[in-house]
Design a protein around this motif. Structure first.
Motif, mmCIF file in Angstrom:
data_model
loop_
_atom_site.group_PDB
_atom_site.id
_atom_site.type_symbol
_atom_site.label_atom_id
_atom_site.label_comp_id
_atom_site.label_asym_id
_atom_site.label_seq_id
_atom_site.Cartn_x
_atom_site.Cartn_y
_atom_site.Cartn_z
ATOM 1 N N ARG A 252 0.878 -1.200 0.020
ATOM 2 C CA ARG A 252 -0.059 0.020 0.054
ATOM 3 C C ARG A 252 0.850 1.208 -0.126
ATOM 4 O O ARG A 252 0.495 2.393 -0.526
ATOM 5 N N HIS A 253 1.792 1.173 0.717
ATOM 6 C CA HIS A 253 2.434 2.631 1.083
ATOM 7 C C HIS A 253 3.830 2.453 -0.057
ATOM 8 O O HIS A 253 4.603 1.483 -0.130
ATOM 9 N N PRO A 254 4.282 3.809 -0.600
ATOM 10 C CA PRO A 254 5.273 3.854 -1.416
ATOM 11 C C PRO A 254 6.657 3.600 -0.789
ATOM 12 O O PRO A 254 7.693 2.921 -1.456
ATOM 13 N N TYR A 255 6.836 3.806 0.507
ATOM 14 C CA TYR A 255 7.940 3.262 1.226
ATOM 15 C C TYR A 255 8.215 1.600 1.443
ATOM 16 O O TYR A 255 9.077 1.104 1.007
ATOM 17 N N GLY A 284 4.545 17.680 7.291
ATOM 18 C CA GLY A 284 3.522 16.721 7.026
ATOM 19 C C GLY A 284 3.807 15.109 6.850
ATOM 20 O O GLY A 284 4.349 14.824 7.875
ATOM 21 N N CYS A 285 3.691 14.723 5.755
ATOM 22 C CA CYS A 285 3.931 13.161 5.626
ATOM 23 C C CYS A 285 5.509 13.020 5.858
ATOM 24 O O CYS A 285 6.359 13.641 5.305
ATOM 25 N N LEU A 286 5.776 11.981 6.673
ATOM 26 C CA LEU A 286 7.073 11.804 7.141
ATOM 27 C C LEU A 286 8.046 11.079 6.080
ATOM 28 O O LEU A 286 9.095 11.300 5.984
ATOM 29 N N PHE A 287 7.397 10.588 5.054
ATOM 30 C CA PHE A 287 8.057 10.218 3.904
ATOM 31 C C PHE A 287 8.218 11.196 2.778
ATOM 32 O O PHE A 287 8.803 10.845 1.779
ATOM 33 N N ALA A 288 7.550 12.306 2.974
ATOM 34 C CA ALA A 288 7.365 13.230 1.689
ATOM 35 C C ALA A 288 8.657 13.712 1.048
ATOM 36 O O ALA A 288 8.773 13.621 -0.126
ATOM 37 N N PRO A 289 9.638 13.715 1.808
ATOM 38 C CA PRO A 289 10.895 14.206 1.171
ATOM 39 C C PRO A 289 11.515 13.113 0.084
ATOM 40 O O PRO A 289 12.510 13.659 -0.668
ATOM 41 N N ARG A 290 11.079 11.881 0.221
ATOM 42 C CA ARG A 290 11.575 10.941 -0.856
ATOM 43 C C ARG A 290 10.531 10.400 -1.692
ATOM 44 O O ARG A 290 10.704 9.257 -2.174
ATOM 45 N N CYS A 291 9.494 10.941 -1.464
ATOM 46 C CA CYS A 291 8.372 10.240 -2.265
ATOM 47 C C CYS A 291 7.982 10.696 -3.556
ATOM 48 O O CYS A 291 7.970 11.941 -3.844
ATOM 49 N N HIS A 292 7.970 9.666 -4.505
ATOM 50 C CA HIS A 292 7.652 10.155 -5.869
ATOM 51 C C HIS A 292 6.153 10.459 -6.187
ATOM 52 O O HIS A 292 5.637 11.001 -7.156
ATOM 53 N N LEU A 297 -0.641 18.739 -0.745
ATOM 54 C CA LEU A 297 -1.281 18.119 0.635
ATOM 55 C C LEU A 297 -0.198 17.344 1.403
ATOM 56 O O LEU A 297 -0.469 17.574 2.646
ATOM 57 N N CYS A 298 0.582 16.689 0.908
ATOM 58 C CA CYS A 298 1.536 15.878 1.566
ATOM 59 C C CYS A 298 2.443 16.685 2.411
ATOM 60 O O CYS A 298 2.950 16.412 3.591
ATOM 61 N N LYS A 299 2.577 17.878 2.191
ATOM 62 C CA LYS A 299 3.782 18.510 2.749
ATOM 63 C C LYS A 299 2.976 19.355 3.941
ATOM 64 O O LYS A 299 3.592 19.450 4.989
ATOM 65 N N ARG A 314 -0.682 4.694 6.189
ATOM 66 C CA ARG A 314 -0.916 6.063 6.477
ATOM 67 C C ARG A 314 -0.092 6.954 5.143
ATOM 68 O O ARG A 314 1.249 7.221 5.068
ATOM 69 N N CYS A 315 -1.218 7.027 4.342
ATOM 70 C CA CYS A 315 -0.772 7.837 3.057
ATOM 71 C C CYS A 315 -1.937 8.530 2.443
ATOM 72 O O CYS A 315 -2.846 7.809 2.414
ATOM 73 N N HIS A 316 -1.854 9.699 2.047
ATOM 74 C CA HIS A 316 -3.054 10.259 1.486
ATOM 75 C C HIS A 316 -3.497 9.676 0.103
ATOM 76 O O HIS A 316 -4.824 9.731 0.032
ATOM 77 N N TYR A 317 -2.607 9.298 -0.681
ATOM 78 C CA TYR A 317 -2.968 8.714 -1.923
ATOM 79 C C TYR A 317 -2.939 7.059 -2.220
ATOM 80 O O TYR A 317 -2.987 7.075 -3.405
#
Ligand SMILES: Nc1ncnc2c1ncn2[C@@H]1O[C@H](COP(=O)(O)OP(=O)(O)OP(=O)(O)O)[C@@H](O)[C@H]1O
Ligand code: SF4
Ligand SMILES: [Mg+2]
Lengths: 319, 208
Positions: A252-255, A284-292, A297-299, A314-317
């Protein structure tokens, strides 16, 4: 497939339930200024009797500290908030100290946890709660391929692999209802790795609950029921074992997808940047700085945990 | 200056031989994998090649000579468990600067936060501490790096990242790398050659 906590259709209570756990360390900066360093934030996890839950994820994401928080062995400058329950009752520090080593067993990640001044045979014997201490200790030594003469050695006389096996033997020899194993197997002989994981599975099949913290995703897939993926002090996803397969598109999560793809047997690709250091978490999202998949909204807004396709994310999208 | 093992044998005290008749050679710029399950003697070989143990038979030679005893060892060994490899009473800053002063670019490529320098080893996670140990081993005098299960305690993303950084530095400085692992899929990723210790004849299985 049955849902966690459902034994043949009957809902059971979680053995361990952690809700909105936060852990911070007080740090003394220059000039006696105090600083709070948050290392776990908003973490929730549940373990049901009869299951093995694997905890995987980024190094430095708080896996060991979660274990230490449940056991009540965090250092004195730690501040803990949130709700932890064991067997339906709040885990107070008093309860933690009576449960530790009896109802809750722990295999620590560092071999530095062995008592340097005590022979290892005696250390394992001390952990036996039922039956003849001597017999039970000898039996578990045999199970973990530890020679009889090892009993009389002190920790400094052990090889790394022997020390790990003593830690495992000491934790699993008791009669605990919850076992927390923090990286129990790296560096062990394959036969011993198998024995250890098999032993953990056996314990859970007897109705205990096991938390298996590991970087060995292959082992997690073989022995666990569910997998929690940690990053920067929280769970980004809880997945079913079957979701870790193929190109990872069931995750589910990009990470989690990136973690799966980074395995040497998959693509061995890394991500740009590193996990944010504690104290430098994005708003915002803890993974945002590395997320493609990053969007505005994530920020701004940190995503809350939500249920998705039989797991949690735990992801908006995430879809 | 090649690093060589000539018919090396080793046993602990009066225990069984854990390594016997082992010969090996690596040149600068080469990346060689040592594969085998734990107990196959690969950590002992790593220690012998780094000069941490003296062979009971045969010899280990660097540039045709026995290993230098003084100064910074040109053959550096990084082990799986970092907490055993650092002084618990030193802040990380002291641990790393004891050997050399890596620049900011190197610290960044290993994802080391400046704030960690003032911490004690037990205030970092295992994986964070390991990255200090890797950098410490990559000082200017290092010619060979022996990585004994170096990234086993790291998550897969960080593992891939650390190897990218190490391979880049090794290529730039023409270092030789000996990569010890129980994971063939990792070795297959970047080793020029893989020595399979499973195929060596050993008497007596040791559960390390
Ligand atoms: N005493 C401490 N003071 C300040 N920060 C700490 C302390 N102990 C741990 N930390 C920080 O807390 C974070 C979580 O650490 P933890 O050991 O739980 O990670 P982990 O997920 O177990 O990692 P690994 O996979 O590397 O073992 C890390 O960033 C670490 O630097
Ligand atoms: S919330 Fe946004 S930044 Fe965070 S993982 Fe989801 S898409 Fe990526
Ligand atoms: Mg840990």
């Amino acid at each position: 497939m049955s849902m966690p906590g459902e034994v043949s259709g009957v809902k059971t209570e979680p053995m361990l339930s952690v809700r909105e756990l936060s852990v911070s360390f007080i740090q003394y900066a220059r000039g006696l200024k105090q600083q709070l360093l948050e290392v776990i934030n908003g973490l929730s996890i549940e373990l049901y009797p009869g299951e093995v839950v694997a905890v995987v994820g980024s190094s430095g994401s708080g896996k060991s500290l979660l274990a230490h928080a449940v056991l009540g062995i965090l250092p004195g400058n730690a501040i803990v908030s949130g709700d932890m329950q064991f067997g339906g009752e709040i885990l107070t520090s008093k309860r933690q100290s009576t449960l530790r080593g009896t109802e809750i067993a722990f295999v620590p990640q560092s071999v530095n946890y062995l008592d340097p001044l005590m022979k290892v045979g005696a250390q394992v014997k001390a952990a036996v709660k039922q039956g003849s201490k001597r017999e039970v200790q000898q039996k578990i030594f045999k199970r973990y391929h530890l020679d009889k003469n090892v009993e009389n050695l002190y920790p400094f006389q052990l090889s790394g692999g022997m020390a790990r096996r003593i830690l495992v033997a000491g934790a699993l020899v008791g009669n605990a209802r919850l076992v927390i194993a923090d990286e129990p197997t790296p560096g062990l002989h394959p036969a011993v790795v198998k024995e250890t994981l098999h032993h953990l599975r056996e314990l859970s099949d007897e109705g205990r609950a096991v938390m298996l913290i590991t970087h060995d995703i292959k082992a997690a897939l073989e022995y666990a029921d569910r997998i929690a993926v940690f990053y920067a002090g929280t769970t980004l996803e809880t997945a079913n074992v079957a979701d870790f397969s193929g190109d990872g598109s069931d995750l589910r999560h990009p990470y989690s997808k990136a973690l799966w793809k980074a395995l040497p047997q998959n693509d061995f690709v890394s991500l740009p940047g590193f996990q944010p250091a504690s104290g430098e978490l994005p708003q915002g999202c803890l993974f945002a700085p590395r997320c493609h998949m990053f969007k505005d909204l994530c920020k701004e807004k940190r995503p809350k945990e939500r249920s998705l396709r039989g797991g949690k994310v735990r992801c908006h999208y995430a879809t | 200056m090649p690093l060589k093992a000539l018919e090396v044998g080793f046993h602990y005290y009066n225990g069984p031989w854990v390594v016997s008749n082992f010969s090996f050679m690596i040149n600068p710029g080469q990346i060689i994998g040592l594969y085998g399950p734990s107990g196959s003697g690969k950590s002992t070989i790593a220690r012998l090649l780094a000069g941490f143990e003296k062979p009971r038979a045969g010899q280990v030679l660097l540039d045709g000579k026995p290993m230098p005893v003084k100064g910074n060892n040109p053959v550096q060994l990084v082990l799986q468990h970092p907490e055993k490899a650092v002084n618990p009473r030193w802040q990380l800053e002291q641990t790393i600067y004891e050997g050399w002063r890596p620049n900011a670019e190197i610290m960044d490529s290993f994802g080391i936060s400046n704030k960690w320098l003032k911490r004690w080893p037990n205030e970092l996670s295992s994986g964070e501490l390991q990255r200090f140990c890797v950098i410490r081993a990559l000082g200017p005098e290092t010619r060979y790096l022996i990585a004994d299960e170096m990234t086993t305690m790291l998550d897969a993303v960080t593992q891939a990242q650390i190897w990218e950084a190490v391979l880049r530095i090794a290529a730039r400085r023409n270092l030789g790398l000996i990569v010890v692992s129980h994971e063939m899929s990792l070795l297959n990723r970047f080793c020029h050659e893989i020595v399979n210790l499973d195929s060596y004849d050993r008497s007596g299985l040791v559960y390390n």
